[in-house]
Motif scaffolding. Structure first.
Motif, PDB file in Angstrom:
ATOM      1  N   LYS A  70       0.841  -1.199   0.000  1.00 42.14           N
ATOM      2  CA  LYS A  70       0.000   0.000   0.000  1.00 42.14           C
ATOM      3  C   LYS A  70       0.877   1.250   0.000  1.00 42.14           C
ATOM      4  CE  LYS A  70      -4.105   2.077   1.932  1.00 42.14           C
ATOM      5  NZ  LYS A  70      -5.312   1.862   2.753  1.00 42.14           N
ATOM      6  N   ILE A  71       0.597   2.149  -0.934  1.00 41.31           N
ATOM      7  CA  ILE A  71       1.304   3.426  -0.967  1.00 41.31           C
ATOM      8  C   ILE A  71       0.861   4.230   0.258  1.00 41.31           C
ATOM      9  CG2 ILE A  71       1.770   5.534  -2.251  1.00 41.31           C
ATOM     10  CD1 ILE A  71       2.822   3.043  -3.616  1.00 41.31           C
ATOM     11  N   SER A  72       1.813   4.610   1.075  1.00 39.72           N
ATOM     12  CA  SER A  72       1.502   5.340   2.311  1.00 39.72           C
ATOM     13  C   SER A  72       2.682   6.239   2.653  1.00 39.72           C
ATOM     14  CB  SER A  72       1.201   4.360   3.454  1.00 39.72           C
ATOM     15  OG  SER A  72       2.228   3.388   3.570  1.00 39.72           O
ATOM     16  N   GLN A  73       2.517   7.056   3.677  1.00 43.25           N
ATOM     17  CA  GLN A  73       3.553   8.013   4.056  1.00 43.25           C
ATOM     18  C   GLN A  73       3.756   7.989   5.568  1.00 43.25           C
ATOM     19  OE1 GLN A  73       2.238  11.903   2.770  1.00 43.25           O
ATOM     20  NE2 GLN A  73       0.134  11.521   3.397  1.00 43.25           N
ATOM     21  N   GLN A  74       4.890   8.530   6.004  1.00 43.52           N
ATOM     22  CA  GLN A  74       5.246   8.476   7.420  1.00 43.52           C
ATOM     23  C   GLN A  74       4.148   8.994   8.341  1.00 43.52           C
ATOM     24  OE1 GLN A  74       8.982  10.648   7.228  1.00 43.52           O
ATOM     25  NE2 GLN A  74      10.079   8.898   8.079  1.00 43.52           N
ATOM     26  N   THR A  75       3.464  10.027   7.920  1.00 44.39           N
ATOM     27  CA  THR A  75       2.416  10.594   8.772  1.00 44.39           C
ATOM     28  C   THR A  75       1.312   9.583   9.066  1.00 44.39           C
ATOM     29  OG1 THR A  75       1.297  11.482   6.823  1.00 44.39           O
ATOM     30  CG2 THR A  75       2.823  12.953   7.981  1.00 44.39           C
ATOM     31  N   ASP A  76       1.198   8.548   8.238  1.00 40.83           N
ATOM     32  CA  ASP A  76       0.134   7.548   8.424  1.00 40.83           C
ATOM     33  C   ASP A  76       0.384   6.630   9.614  1.00 40.83           C
ATOM     34  OD1 ASP A  76      -1.172   8.542   6.200  1.00 40.83           O
ATOM     35  OD2 ASP A  76      -0.273   7.099   4.825  1.00 40.83           O
ATOM     36  N   LEU A  77       1.609   6.605  10.120  1.00 39.89           N
ATOM     37  CA  LEU A  77       1.890   5.711  11.243  1.00 39.89           C
ATOM     38  C   LEU A  77       1.051   6.073  12.465  1.00 39.89           C
ATOM     39  CD1 LEU A  77       3.590   3.387  12.414  1.00 39.89           C
ATOM     40  CD2 LEU A  77       5.217   5.114  13.193  1.00 39.89           C
ATOM     41  N   ALA A  78       0.839   7.359  12.709  1.00 44.46           N
ATOM     42  CA  ALA A  78       0.115   7.788  13.908  1.00 44.46           C
ATOM     43  C   ALA A  78      -1.300   7.222  13.934  1.00 44.46           C
ATOM     44  CB  ALA A  78       0.091   9.314  13.983  1.00 44.46           C
ATOM     45  N   ALA A  79      -2.061   7.455  12.881  1.00 40.78           N
ATOM     46  CA  ALA A  79      -3.439   6.959  12.836  1.00 40.78           C
ATOM     47  C   ALA A  79      -3.479   5.440  12.837  1.00 40.78           C
ATOM     48  CB  ALA A  79      -4.152   7.512  11.601  1.00 40.78           C
ATOM     49  N   THR A  80      -2.525   4.820  12.156  1.00 44.60           N
ATOM     50  CA  THR A  80      -2.488   3.359  12.084  1.00 44.60           C
ATOM     51  C   THR A  80      -2.254   2.752  13.460  1.00 44.60           C
ATOM     52  OG1 THR A  80      -1.585   3.493   9.843  1.00 44.60           O
ATOM     53  CG2 THR A  80      -1.358   1.390  10.992  1.00 44.60           C
ATOM     54  N   LEU A  81      -1.261   3.235  14.171  1.00 40.81           N
ATOM     55  CA  LEU A  81      -0.932   2.692  15.483  1.00 40.81           C
ATOM     56  C   LEU A  81      -2.057   2.919  16.484  1.00 40.81           C
ATOM     57  CD1 LEU A  81       1.021   1.452  17.528  1.00 40.81           C
ATOM     58  CD2 LEU A  81       2.078   3.714  17.779  1.00 40.81           C
ATOM     59  N   LEU A  82      -2.586   4.129  16.526  1.00 43.79           N
ATOM     60  CA  LEU A  82      -3.652   4.420  17.487  1.00 43.79           C
ATOM     61  C   LEU A  82      -4.892   3.586  17.191  1.00 43.79           C
ATOM     62  CD1 LEU A  82      -3.266   8.292  17.822  1.00 43.79           C
ATOM     63  CD2 LEU A  82      -2.533   6.530  19.426  1.00 43.79           C
ATOM     64  N   ASN A  83      -5.205   3.402  15.913  1.00 42.03           N
ATOM     65  CA  ASN A  83      -6.365   2.576  15.562  1.00 42.03           C
ATOM     66  C   ASN A  83      -6.163   1.128  15.996  1.00 42.03           C
ATOM     67  OD1 ASN A  83      -8.982   2.440  13.738  1.00 42.03           O
ATOM     68  ND2 ASN A  83      -7.723   0.653  13.214  1.00 42.03           N
TER      69      ASN A  83
END
Length: 611
Positions: free
Chosen positions: A519-532
């Motif tokens: 999946k194309i993603s970016q560093q900023t996506d880690l925050a929402a991913t981890l918290l979810n």
């Protein structure tokens, strides 16, 4: 000569004492904010503020040192009025800044910087905004301080200069050398990074960090580093249009966890310096550079298609820990007044009852990192001061195996649950490592590969030892880079390959392993991913998507000098603003995604300016 040296020492000591008195005055003026602050911590703030006091005192001493040098050519009687005039001007400047700062902090919540200068062209509005301030009290403070300090320093100058005997001209170069030596206290020592506001940050009570700052130093550095009224250089369309384009790119809906099925997991986030996908064989990179990481992949979940937000650590750390995009040529980490307004994983984990820790083998003050980390809510910071002198075996500080071993030792008794971040440093230039090289050669490419191979081994050994800890069964490890690198293939800033980095989820709590998520993603996506994944609220992270949300658009945007690189499932396009042209393009719909990239950078930079 002796009398002249004594004068400079006394004059400098006088300013050190005055800055301490101003700090006391600051705390008295802000007394309502000290309700939950102990006297002990207030006193500690004087210790942390001393380096900035000394730095600004060294700035002040530059002209007096030069004037004293000229007393070897001209009579001290001629130089004395010049010295008194200079001293009076400095007193007026310092007292004015300190006095204005008292009220500005009470009103705005941050120490004085160049912000008030922006209102000089609207004096009526500036006066109106100060209408509720105790103007008379401030005038009294300013007048009393300016007159008394100028009187005291003037007496010191008069008495000292009268005692100066004639001096031979060959002493002139001695004082010039002394003048040059002032650069050491000005920059805060001989360490790599010059002193910045982070040196004064030490507490989770922000009033103590603010109190430790030296107001004239903050104001002076803000002015000399300012390039005028900040404007958004990336505005290319109406903001309403930009919002309409960017809003659909982010989906904040909660989805069921895809990696773990436990709550209150410990989290260890390992940020690997300059770790690019180009050195991971299964991702199409070189073979033999990170063999241990490739072994770890078989026990974890790898995200292929992750991109860094930029090519600097200060931008990557903010993207990872605050879910906040890169601001083009600017760096929000360097501005504490802005970073305190960012969302932060450490804050969220603190509020959820976690202990939060940050490990780095180097100087935490580098790029104002320390102030950002404290503003982010990290309770415990471990920098180079936490390691023995014998372990300072790298240009940057303690090598990665040393830092991993400290974290391992601390994990044995750290209260759970905990959120810990470890930032490596051995794979930073100049790529020196404390082991025998695997790749022959002393060229930059070979050194870079050896440094990654070393950290690869150190990381693997750490995780194998961590498996023996009681907390391992309940700990999620996340491995990701702060940014990619032009090496080993010498890729250029406009090439998306420079920004592609690995992301690996690892540990016993994973419900699936040996799998790859494309999946194309970016560093900023880690925050929402981890918290979810941990069933925590991620709504504050407006620039972050959950990687495992099937409805979230696949895209990434990385900034470069005067431009950006846009990546999605169809290809990539790079745009350079100065030349107003596309400089890289593999995208069949480059015109439309170019508008998305422009809109995104326009909005994120404006958000940065507004903080």
């Amino acid at each position: 000569m002796k009398n002249r040296i004594i004068f400079l020492l006394l004059y400098g000591l006088g300013w050190i004492v005055l800055f301490a008195i101003f700090r006391i005055l600051f705390y008295i003026y802000q007394f309502p904010l000290l309700e939950s602050v102990s006297l002990r911590n207030i006193l500690i703030s004087f210790y942390y503020g001393f380096p900035l006091d000394l730095s600004f005192t060294a700035y002040i001493l530059a002209i007096p040192t030069l004037l004293i040098a000229f007393t070897s050519i001209f009579s001290a009687h001629i130089i004395r009025p010049v010295m008194k005039a200079y001293s009076a001007l400095i007193v007026l400047f310092v007292v004015l800044v300190q006095t204005v700062d008292l009220e500005l902090f009470r009103t705005w919540g941050f120490r004085i910087d160049n912000t008030p200068l922006k209102y000089l062209n609207t004096p009526a509005e500036m006066w109106a905004s100060s209408a509720s301030s105790p103007i008379l009290l401030l005038i009294i403070i300013f007048t009393f301080a300016a007159v008394s300090i100028n009187y005291g320093l003037g007496k010191l100058i008069d008495r000292s200069f009268k005692l100066f005997p004639s001096l031979k001209i060959y002493y002139f170069p001695v004082f010039i050398l002394l003048l040059g030596s002032l650069i050491i206290p000005i920059r805060g020592g001989l360490q790599l990074a010059p002193i910045n506001q982070s040196i004064a940050y030490f507490s989770t009570d922000d009033i103590l960090n603010q109190g430790a700052l030296n107001a004239p130093w903050v104001f002076f550095h803000s002015v000399i580093s300012s390039e005028g009224e900040p404007t958004n250089p990336f505005v290319t369309m109406d903001f309403e249009k930009a919002e309409a384009l960017v809003t659909p790119l982010y989906k904040n809906e909660k989805v069921s966890p895809q990696l773990v099925n436990k709550d209150s997991l410990n989290v260890v986030l390992i940020v690997w310096e300059s770790f690019t996908s180009n050195v991971v064989a299964p991702l199409g990179g070189l073979t033999g550079v990170t063999p241990k990481f490739e072994e770890l992949m078989k026990e974890g979940v790898l995200v292929e298609g992750m991109y860094a937000s930029a090519s600097r650590s200060d931008k990557g750390l903010v993207a990872l820990l605050s879910g906040y995009p890169s601001q083009g040529d600017e760096s929000i980490m360097k501005i504490p007044n802005k970073t305190k307004k960012l969302p932060a994983l450490a804050h969220d984990f603190n509020n959820a009852g976690y202990k939060t820790n940050y490990y780095y083998g180097g100087e935490l003050e580098f790029a104002n990192m320390k102030s950002y980390l404290i503003n982010s809510g990290f309770e415990n910071l471990f920098g180079k001061e936490s390691f023995d002198e014998k372990d300072m075996n790298s240009k940057w500080g303690a090598h990665d195996d040393v830092v991993f071993n400290k974290l391992l030792s601390d994990m044995e008794h750290t209260e759970t649950p905990f959120f810990t971040t470890l930032f490596t440093l051995s794979s930073h230039e100049p790529f020196e490592v404390p082991v025998k090289p695997v790749f022959e050669g002393t060229d930059e490419r070979s050194l870079y590969l050896n440094s990654l191979h070393y950290t690869d081994e150190a990381l693997f050994n750490f995780l194998q030892k961590a498996k023996k800890l009681p907390s391992y069964a309940n700990t999620l490890f996340i491995i990701i880079a702060d940014h990619g690198h032009r090496l080993p293939e010498n890729v250029q800033p406009q090439d998306p390959e420079k920004y592609e980095i690995p992301l690996l989820f690892y540990g016993a709590p994973l419900i699936r392993k040996d799998s790859v998520v494309h999946k194309i993603s970016q560093q900023t996506d880690l925050a929402a991913t981890l918290l979810n994944e941990l069933k925590m609220d991620a709504s504050a992270y407006k620039w972050s998507n959950n990687i495992f949300n099937p409805e979230a658009p696949e895209f990434a945007l990385a900034t470069m000098k005067n431009g950006f690189v846009w990546m999605d499932t169809l290809g990539a396009v790079s745009y350079e603003y100065q030349g107003e042209k596309i400089i890289y393009n593999t995208h069949p719909k480059s015109d439309s995604v170019l508008q998305l990239g422009k809109a995104h950078l326009q909005l994120t930079f404006q958000d940065y300016l507004n903080k």
